[in-house]
Design a protein around this motif. Structure first.
Motif, short mmCIF file in Angstrom:
data_model
loop_
_atom_site.label_atom_id
_atom_site.label_comp_id
_atom_site.label_asym_id
_atom_site.label_seq_id
_atom_site.Cartn_x
_atom_site.Cartn_y
_atom_site.Cartn_z
N THR A 140 0.80 4.69 7.20
CA THR A 140 1.54 3.45 6.91
C THR A 140 3.03 3.63 7.17
O THR A 140 3.70 2.72 7.69
CB THR A 140 1.29 3.02 5.46
OG1 THR A 140 -0.10 2.76 5.28
CG2 THR A 140 2.08 1.77 5.12
N THR A 141 3.57 4.79 6.82
CA THR A 141 4.99 5.03 7.10
C THR A 141 5.27 5.05 8.61
O THR A 141 6.33 4.61 9.05
CB THR A 141 5.44 6.36 6.46
OG1 THR A 141 4.67 7.44 7.01
CG2 THR A 141 5.26 6.32 4.96
N VAL A 142 4.32 5.55 9.40
CA VAL A 142 4.49 5.52 10.85
C VAL A 142 4.41 4.07 11.36
O VAL A 142 5.18 3.66 12.23
CB VAL A 142 3.42 6.40 11.54
CG1 VAL A 142 3.52 6.28 13.05
CG2 VAL A 142 3.58 7.85 11.11
N TYR A 143 3.49 3.29 10.82
CA TYR A 143 3.37 1.88 11.20
C TYR A 143 4.66 1.12 10.89
O TYR A 143 5.14 0.31 11.71
CB TYR A 143 2.19 1.25 10.47
CG TYR A 143 2.15 -0.25 10.55
CD1 TYR A 143 1.53 -0.90 11.61
CD2 TYR A 143 2.73 -1.03 9.55
CE1 TYR A 143 1.50 -2.28 11.69
CE2 TYR A 143 2.70 -2.41 9.61
CZ TYR A 143 2.10 -3.03 10.67
OH TYR A 143 2.08 -4.41 10.75
N LEU A 144 5.24 1.35 9.71
CA LEU A 144 6.45 0.62 9.32
C LEU A 144 7.69 1.12 10.05
O LEU A 144 8.75 0.48 9.97
CB LEU A 144 6.66 0.74 7.80
CG LEU A 144 5.58 0.11 6.93
CD1 LEU A 144 5.84 0.42 5.47
CD2 LEU A 144 5.51 -1.40 7.17
N GLY A 145 7.60 2.26 10.73
CA GLY A 145 8.73 2.79 11.45
C GLY A 145 9.72 3.54 10.61
O GLY A 145 10.85 3.78 11.03
N THR A 146 9.35 3.94 9.40
CA THR A 146 10.26 4.68 8.54
C THR A 146 10.18 6.19 8.74
O THR A 146 11.06 6.91 8.27
CB THR A 146 9.97 4.35 7.06
OG1 THR A 146 8.59 4.64 6.79
CG2 THR A 146 10.22 2.88 6.77
N THR A 186 4.43 10.99 1.99
CA THR A 186 3.16 11.63 2.32
C THR A 186 2.90 12.83 1.42
O THR A 186 1.79 12.99 0.88
CB THR A 186 3.15 12.06 3.79
OG1 THR A 186 3.46 10.92 4.60
CG2 THR A 186 1.81 12.61 4.19
N ALA A 187 3.88 13.69 1.27
CA ALA A 187 3.71 14.87 0.42
C ALA A 187 3.45 14.48 -1.03
O ALA A 187 2.61 15.09 -1.71
CB ALA A 187 4.94 15.77 0.52
N TYR A 237 0.82 -1.21 0.00
CA TYR A 237 0.00 0.00 0.00
C TYR A 237 0.86 1.26 0.00
O TYR A 237 0.48 2.27 -0.60
CB TYR A 237 -0.92 -0.01 1.22
CG TYR A 237 -1.86 1.18 1.28
CD1 TYR A 237 -3.03 1.19 0.54
CD2 TYR A 237 -1.56 2.29 2.07
CE1 TYR A 237 -3.89 2.28 0.59
CE2 TYR A 237 -2.40 3.39 2.11
CZ TYR A 237 -3.57 3.37 1.37
OH TYR A 237 -4.41 4.46 1.41
N VAL A 238 2.00 1.22 0.64
CA VAL A 238 2.84 2.41 0.73
C VAL A 238 3.41 2.80 -0.63
O VAL A 238 3.90 3.93 -0.80
CB VAL A 238 3.97 2.16 1.75
CG1 VAL A 238 5.11 1.33 1.15
CG2 VAL A 238 4.52 3.49 2.29
N VAL A 239 3.34 1.91 -1.62
CA VAL A 239 3.82 2.24 -2.97
C VAL A 239 2.98 3.37 -3.57
O VAL A 239 3.46 4.11 -4.44
CB VAL A 239 3.78 0.99 -3.86
CG1 VAL A 239 4.19 1.30 -5.30
CG2 VAL A 239 4.71 -0.08 -3.29
N LEU A 240 1.75 3.55 -3.10
CA LEU A 240 0.92 4.64 -3.59
C LEU A 240 1.49 6.01 -3.25
O LEU A 240 0.99 7.03 -3.74
CB LEU A 240 -0.50 4.52 -3.02
CG LEU A 240 -1.29 3.29 -3.45
CD1 LEU A 240 -2.64 3.26 -2.75
CD2 LEU A 240 -1.47 3.28 -4.96
#
Length: 334
Positions: A193-199, A156-157, A77-80
């Motif tokens: 999603t980026t917060v969930y993955l820890g990136t 995100t941006a 999903y983060v590929v979006l």
């Protein structure tokens, strides 16, 4: 009757005149409020306030360990929010719209938005140099000016700008509402999603949302430049077409008769070489006709000239019989 899709598209009427968004008072108010929010996030991180403490609490909570069953899905999903794949998908759709509406504005608007995104977000990333959660060195620290490049969140941006440009270029209010909701859901999901993955830290995501929204709100200021660029590109295309047409008109066309030889394919004998023979034949026939008219006997025709073989073509003829002279005795010793 043609039934293919291109024939149906060609019969469709031209779309109505597209209204270019203007910088209204509402948009100016949103731009000002988002700018204030942007500055507040930066100041809060610089001063290591409660926002940095919240970043560390979420990081130590490690959401990817709390809900591991979501990890596989969210990795895709983060590929979006990745710039390359999303830019290609959105550019393909806007390219089709440009072809249907006979305008380059959709593609040029996307290019202007991505250019602003790279310049503004990239400058802040490199200027603040914040490290990510996986590379943090001191608990409770803001991890600024340490050579990192994650503040604000580029994923995100990019999700806000790339999917929000579809709502910005919508031609009807209904489509604009639906596309705005869709882009907001995608951008919100990519950030979390980026917060969930820890990136990324949570403050990275908040600043990324603000950065992408500022670019979309500022796009009406870029519309005059987009219009000038479109006029220049279309003018260049028209000049190139005229040059090609002029070159085609200058090329001579040589018609060829049906079934006849192609000119220049088989060489022909020069006409001057046949004239003496024609003159001799004509003169001889004229003298014979004059003699017959005067009652004179017609001179006999010259016998046909036979072909004599040259010496090199003659077969050698040897003498018949023995080569020994007559009445000669063989030389013996007795």
């Amino acid at each position: 009757m043609r039934t293919d899709i291109f024939a149906r598209l060609d019969r469709e009427p031209e779309p109505p005149k597209i209204e270019v968004p203007r910088m209204t008072r509402t948009r100016l108010a949103l731009f000002g409020g988002t700018s204030a929010f942007y500055l507040a996030i930066v100041v809060a991180v610089l001063l290591s306030t409660w926002l940095v403490t919240l970043d560390w609490k979420i990081m130590l909570f490690r959401p990817y360990q709390q809900w591991p069953e979501l990890h596989a899905f969210l990795d895709y999903y983060v590929v979006l929010g990745q710039r390359g794949p999303t830019a290609v998908m959105v550019a393909a759709w806007l390219g089709w719209r440009s072809w249907r509406q006979h305008t380059l504005r959709p593609l040029l608007s996307l290019g202007a938005a991505l250019l602003l995104l790279n310049v503004t977000v990239g400058a802040v990333k490199l200027g603040l140099g914040r490290l990510g959660p996986h590379y943090a060195t001191q608990v409770g620290s803001a991890e600024l000016f340490a050579g990192g490049d994650i503040f604000p969140s580029g994923h995100t941006a990019n999700a806000v700008v790339t999917w929000g440009i579809l709502a910005y270029l919508a031609t009807t209010p209904r489509a604009r509402r639906y596309l705005s909701a869709l882009s907001a859901v995608v951008a919100l999901g990519v950030g979390l999603t980026t917060v969930y993955l820890g990136t990324h830290w949570l403050s990275d995501v908040l600043l990324g949302w603000a950065a992408g929204l500022l670019i979309l709100l500022a796009l009406p200021w870029c519309e005059p430049v987009i219009a000038v660029a479109e006029a220049w590109i279309l003018g260049l295309r028209d000049r190139l077409r005229e040059q090609l047409r002029a070159r085609r008109r200058l090329v001579p066309s040589l018609p060829v008769a049906a079934g006849g030889p192609v000119p220049g394919l088989f060489p022909q004998r020069p006409t001057g070489a046949e004239e003496p023979v024609r003159e001799k034949v004509g003169a001889g026939s004229g003298r014979a006709a004059a003699g017959r008219a005067a009652g004179l006997p017609t001179p006999p025709l010259a016998p046909p000239r036979t072909h004599h073989a040259v010496r090199s073509e003659r077969s050698p003829v040897g003498p018949a019989g023995s080569r020994r002279p007559p009445h000669s005795r063989p030389a013996t010793g007795g």
